[in-house]
Structures are given as C-alpha cells and as structure tokens.
Design a protein around this motif. Structure first.
Motif, PDB file in Angstrom:
ATOM      1  N   VAL A 257       8.786 -14.639  10.364  1.00  0.00           N
ATOM      2  CA  VAL A 257       8.477 -15.847   9.671  1.00  0.00           C
ATOM      3  C   VAL A 257       7.437 -15.710   8.636  1.00  0.00           C
ATOM      4  O   VAL A 257       7.380 -15.994   7.481  1.00  0.00           O
ATOM      5  CB  VAL A 257       8.281 -17.087  10.484  1.00  0.00           C
ATOM      6  CG1 VAL A 257       7.949 -18.307   9.894  1.00  0.00           C
ATOM      7  CG2 VAL A 257       9.435 -17.233  11.524  1.00  0.00           C
ATOM      8  N   SER A 258       6.522 -14.669   9.192  1.00  0.00           N
ATOM      9  CA  SER A 258       5.283 -14.491   8.269  1.00  0.00           C
ATOM     10  C   SER A 258       5.829 -13.862   6.719  1.00  0.00           C
ATOM     11  O   SER A 258       5.416 -14.103   5.896  1.00  0.00           O
ATOM     12  CB  SER A 258       4.208 -13.660   8.866  1.00  0.00           C
ATOM     13  OG  SER A 258       3.861 -14.320   9.954  1.00  0.00           O
ATOM     14  N   ASP A 259       6.812 -12.934   7.231  1.00  0.00           N
ATOM     15  CA  ASP A 259       7.351 -11.968   6.151  1.00  0.00           C
ATOM     16  C   ASP A 259       8.189 -12.918   5.202  1.00  0.00           C
ATOM     17  O   ASP A 259       8.115 -12.913   3.958  1.00  0.00           O
ATOM     18  CB  ASP A 259       8.229 -10.724   6.629  1.00  0.00           C
ATOM     19  CG  ASP A 259       7.237  -9.669   7.181  1.00  0.00           C
ATOM     20  OD1 ASP A 259       6.144  -9.682   7.131  1.00  0.00           O
ATOM     21  OD2 ASP A 259       8.067  -8.814   7.957  1.00  0.00           O
ATOM     22  N   CYS A 260       9.055 -13.890   5.680  1.00  0.00           N
ATOM     23  CA  CYS A 260       9.828 -14.664   5.204  1.00  0.00           C
ATOM     24  C   CYS A 260       9.148 -15.969   4.113  1.00  0.00           C
ATOM     25  O   CYS A 260       9.701 -16.059   3.187  1.00  0.00           O
ATOM     26  CB  CYS A 260      10.808 -15.355   6.074  1.00  0.00           C
ATOM     27  SG  CYS A 260      12.039 -16.471   5.512  1.00  0.00           S
ATOM     28  N   LEU A 261       8.133 -16.266   4.845  1.00  0.00           N
ATOM     29  CA  LEU A 261       7.571 -17.563   4.084  1.00  0.00           C
ATOM     30  C   LEU A 261       5.934 -17.294   3.430  1.00  0.00           C
ATOM     31  O   LEU A 261       5.584 -17.952   2.967  1.00  0.00           O
ATOM     32  CB  LEU A 261       7.231 -18.693   5.150  1.00  0.00           C
ATOM     33  CG  LEU A 261       8.759 -19.221   5.819  1.00  0.00           C
ATOM     34  CD1 LEU A 261       8.383 -20.314   7.050  1.00  0.00           C
ATOM     35  CD2 LEU A 261       9.414 -19.863   4.733  1.00  0.00           C
TER      36      LEU A 261
ATOM     37  N   ARG B 109       0.194 -20.865  15.235  1.00  0.00           N
ATOM     38  CA  ARG B 109       0.302 -21.906  14.381  1.00  0.00           C
ATOM     39  C   ARG B 109      -0.174 -21.441  12.876  1.00  0.00           C
ATOM     40  O   ARG B 109      -0.996 -20.599  12.873  1.00  0.00           O
ATOM     41  CB  ARG B 109      -0.558 -22.924  14.685  1.00  0.00           C
ATOM     42  CG  ARG B 109      -0.626 -24.240  13.633  1.00  0.00           C
ATOM     43  CD  ARG B 109      -1.627 -25.156  14.000  1.00  0.00           C
ATOM     44  NE  ARG B 109      -1.054 -26.048  15.027  1.00  0.00           N
ATOM     45  CZ  ARG B 109      -1.529 -27.014  15.416  1.00  0.00           C
ATOM     46  NH1 ARG B 109      -2.998 -27.276  15.031  1.00  0.00           N
ATOM     47  NH2 ARG B 109      -1.160 -27.833  16.420  1.00  0.00           N
ATOM     48  N   ALA B 110       0.809 -21.832  12.125  1.00  0.00           N
ATOM     49  CA  ALA B 110       0.493 -21.649  10.627  1.00  0.00           C
ATOM     50  C   ALA B 110       0.454 -22.975   9.881  1.00  0.00           C
ATOM     51  O   ALA B 110       1.424 -23.650  10.275  1.00  0.00           O
ATOM     52  CB  ALA B 110       1.418 -20.628   9.959  1.00  0.00           C
ATOM     53  N   SER B 111      -0.288 -23.299   9.165  1.00  0.00           N
ATOM     54  CA  SER B 111      -0.650 -24.474   8.413  1.00  0.00           C
ATOM     55  C   SER B 111      -0.540 -24.178   6.905  1.00  0.00           C
ATOM     56  O   SER B 111      -1.004 -23.153   6.220  1.00  0.00           O
ATOM     57  CB  SER B 111      -2.083 -25.444   8.639  1.00  0.00           C
ATOM     58  OG  SER B 111      -1.699 -25.545  10.044  1.00  0.00           O
ATOM     59  N   SER B 112      -0.054 -25.133   6.198  1.00  0.00           N
ATOM     60  CA  SER B 112       0.006 -25.101   4.676  1.00  0.00           C
ATOM     61  C   SER B 112       0.097 -26.458   4.278  1.00  0.00           C
ATOM     62  O   SER B 112       0.007 -27.265   4.828  1.00  0.00           O
ATOM     63  CB  SER B 112       1.517 -24.558   4.175  1.00  0.00           C
ATOM     64  OG  SER B 112       2.314 -25.288   4.117  1.00  0.00           O
ATOM     65  N   PRO B 113      -0.213 -26.660   2.910  1.00  0.00           N
ATOM     66  CA  PRO B 113      -0.081 -28.117   2.349  1.00  0.00           C
ATOM     67  C   PRO B 113       1.065 -28.868   2.478  1.00  0.00           C
ATOM     68  O   PRO B 113       1.074 -30.081   2.608  1.00  0.00           O
ATOM     69  CB  PRO B 113      -0.553 -27.828   0.880  1.00  0.00           C
ATOM     70  CG  PRO B 113      -0.960 -26.598   0.625  1.00  0.00           C
ATOM     71  CD  PRO B 113      -0.679 -25.647   1.793  1.00  0.00           C
ATOM     72  N   ASN B 114       2.072 -27.981   2.879  1.00  0.00           N
ATOM     73  CA  ASN B 114       3.518 -28.882   3.117  1.00  0.00           C
ATOM     74  C   ASN B 114       3.875 -28.879   4.574  1.00  0.00           C
ATOM     75  O   ASN B 114       4.866 -29.316   4.939  1.00  0.00           O
ATOM     76  CB  ASN B 114       4.475 -27.959   2.531  1.00  0.00           C
ATOM     77  CG  ASN B 114       4.317 -27.759   1.020  1.00  0.00           C
ATOM     78  OD1 ASN B 114       3.813 -28.636   0.240  1.00  0.00           O
ATOM     79  ND2 ASN B 114       4.608 -26.518   0.436  1.00  0.00           N
ATOM     80  N   GLY B 115       2.575 -28.808   5.425  1.00  0.00           N
ATOM     81  CA  GLY B 115       2.939 -29.037   6.724  1.00  0.00           C
ATOM     82  C   GLY B 115       2.568 -27.749   7.825  1.00  0.00           C
ATOM     83  O   GLY B 115       1.737 -27.051   7.366  1.00  0.00           O
ATOM     84  N   ARG B 116       3.118 -27.680   8.684  1.00  0.00           N
ATOM     85  CA  ARG B 116       2.893 -26.745   9.862  1.00  0.00           C
ATOM     86  C   ARG B 116       4.047 -26.204  10.575  1.00  0.00           C
ATOM     87  O   ARG B 116       4.893 -26.924  10.751  1.00  0.00           O
ATOM     88  CB  ARG B 116       1.512 -27.279  10.854  1.00  0.00           C
ATOM     89  CG  ARG B 116       2.099 -28.016  11.958  1.00  0.00           C
ATOM     90  CD  ARG B 116       0.916 -28.277  13.151  1.00  0.00           C
ATOM     91  NE  ARG B 116       1.682 -29.134  14.108  1.00  0.00           N
ATOM     92  CZ  ARG B 116       1.387 -30.462  13.845  1.00  0.00           C
ATOM     93  NH1 ARG B 116       0.932 -30.848  13.275  1.00  0.00           N
ATOM     94  NH2 ARG B 116       2.174 -31.122  14.868  1.00  0.00           N
TER      95      ARG B 116
ATOM     96  N   GLY C  96      12.554 -30.961   3.861  1.00  0.00           N
ATOM     97  CA  GLY C  96      12.267 -29.628   3.403  1.00  0.00           C
ATOM     98  C   GLY C  96      13.433 -28.909   3.343  1.00  0.00           C
ATOM     99  O   GLY C  96      13.371 -27.731   3.914  1.00  0.00           O
ATOM    100  N   PRO C  97      14.239 -29.042   2.432  1.00  0.00           N
ATOM    101  CA  PRO C  97      15.618 -28.175   2.499  1.00  0.00           C
ATOM    102  C   PRO C  97      15.222 -26.661   2.211  1.00  0.00           C
ATOM    103  O   PRO C  97      16.109 -25.726   2.598  1.00  0.00           O
ATOM    104  CB  PRO C  97      16.371 -28.792   1.471  1.00  0.00           C
ATOM    105  CG  PRO C  97      15.741 -29.669   0.835  1.00  0.00           C
ATOM    106  CD  PRO C  97      14.457 -29.969   1.517  1.00  0.00           C
ATOM    107  N   ALA C  98      14.305 -26.479   1.193  1.00  0.00           N
ATOM    108  CA  ALA C  98      13.832 -25.040   0.893  1.00  0.00           C
ATOM    109  C   ALA C  98      13.307 -24.443   2.183  1.00  0.00           C
ATOM    110  O   ALA C  98      14.070 -23.132   2.483  1.00  0.00           O
ATOM    111  CB  ALA C  98      13.050 -25.108  -0.222  1.00  0.00           C
ATOM    112  N   LEU C  99      12.441 -24.764   3.051  1.00  0.00           N
ATOM    113  CA  LEU C  99      12.111 -24.327   4.077  1.00  0.00           C
ATOM    114  C   LEU C  99      12.992 -24.094   5.135  1.00  0.00           C
ATOM    115  O   LEU C  99      13.322 -23.234   5.653  1.00  0.00           O
ATOM    116  CB  LEU C  99      10.871 -25.348   4.628  1.00  0.00           C
ATOM    117  CG  LEU C  99      10.385 -24.834   6.082  1.00  0.00           C
ATOM    118  CD1 LEU C  99       9.656 -23.435   6.062  1.00  0.00           C
ATOM    119  CD2 LEU C  99       9.536 -25.976   6.565  1.00  0.00           C
TER     120      LEU C  99
END
Length: 107
Positions: free
Chosen positions: A21-25, A42-49, A86-89
């Motif tokens: 997932v790290s490599d993909c996102l 856990r990974a967080s971003s402005p678009n969620g977690r 988030g269809p792209a996610l």
C-alpha cells in the motif's frame, strides 16, 4: 459524513500489505500498539486515513478474537476512512493483488 471501506487479504501479512500500500499510494505508515486492537499500522493524509491490522486481535481471556468476525478467513484487514467517497483510492487499492473489498459504509 464519512466513507468507510474494509478490505481483507488471505495472502499477505500485515507487513507485506503495509509495503504494498505504501508503494501504491506513496503513504508512510506508523506502527501503533493498542490493548484492544493489538499492533496495527496507520497512515494519514488530508484525504483521510488508512489502517492495516491483523484480523485476530488479543482477547482479555488470553485467546484471540476477530476484529471482523464476519470474515474469519481473512488474516489481515485494511480499513479506510475518508470524508467523501474516493473512487480513485478504491481503484488504486483494487489494483493490489490479493486484496479483496469486504464492505462499505457511509455514516
């Protein structure tokens, strides 16, 4: 309003899924330890977690329970929480081999 998706895998360990997932996102995961959930990432971003954790979780009686008992065959879970759909996610996570979409809930 929040959009929640649950994914699972029978083929990857939590560590392997973190790497994939790290490599993909392009996200950085931190390891956390919880009495209730055990060790998870856990990974967080402005678009969620995004959280990755084993389905078996430590029980109070010394025996493991399941975080998602409706999916006992799944060894590792990936949980997403975003403010909107988030269809792209979802498409990017869907490209990871062995990762299966299990459920969706909007609350």
């Amino acid at each position: 309003m929040s959009d929640h998706h649950t994914y699972g895998t029978r083929t990857h360990t939590a560590g392997e899924l973190v790497r994939l997932v790290s490599d993909c996102l392009g996200l950085v995961f931190t390891e956390r330890d919880s009495d209730y959930r055990g060790v998870y990432h856990r990974a967080s971003s402005p678009n969620g977690r995004i959280e990755i954790q084993p389905n078996p979780i430590p029980g109070d009686d010394g025996e493991d329970g399941l975080y998602a008992p409706e999916h006992p065959e799944v060894q590792v879970l990936l949980l997403t929480t975003t403010p909107t759909t988030g269809p792209a996610l979802q498409a990017r996570l869907g490209s990871i081999e062995g990762l299966i979409h299990l459920s969706h809930e909007t609350v």
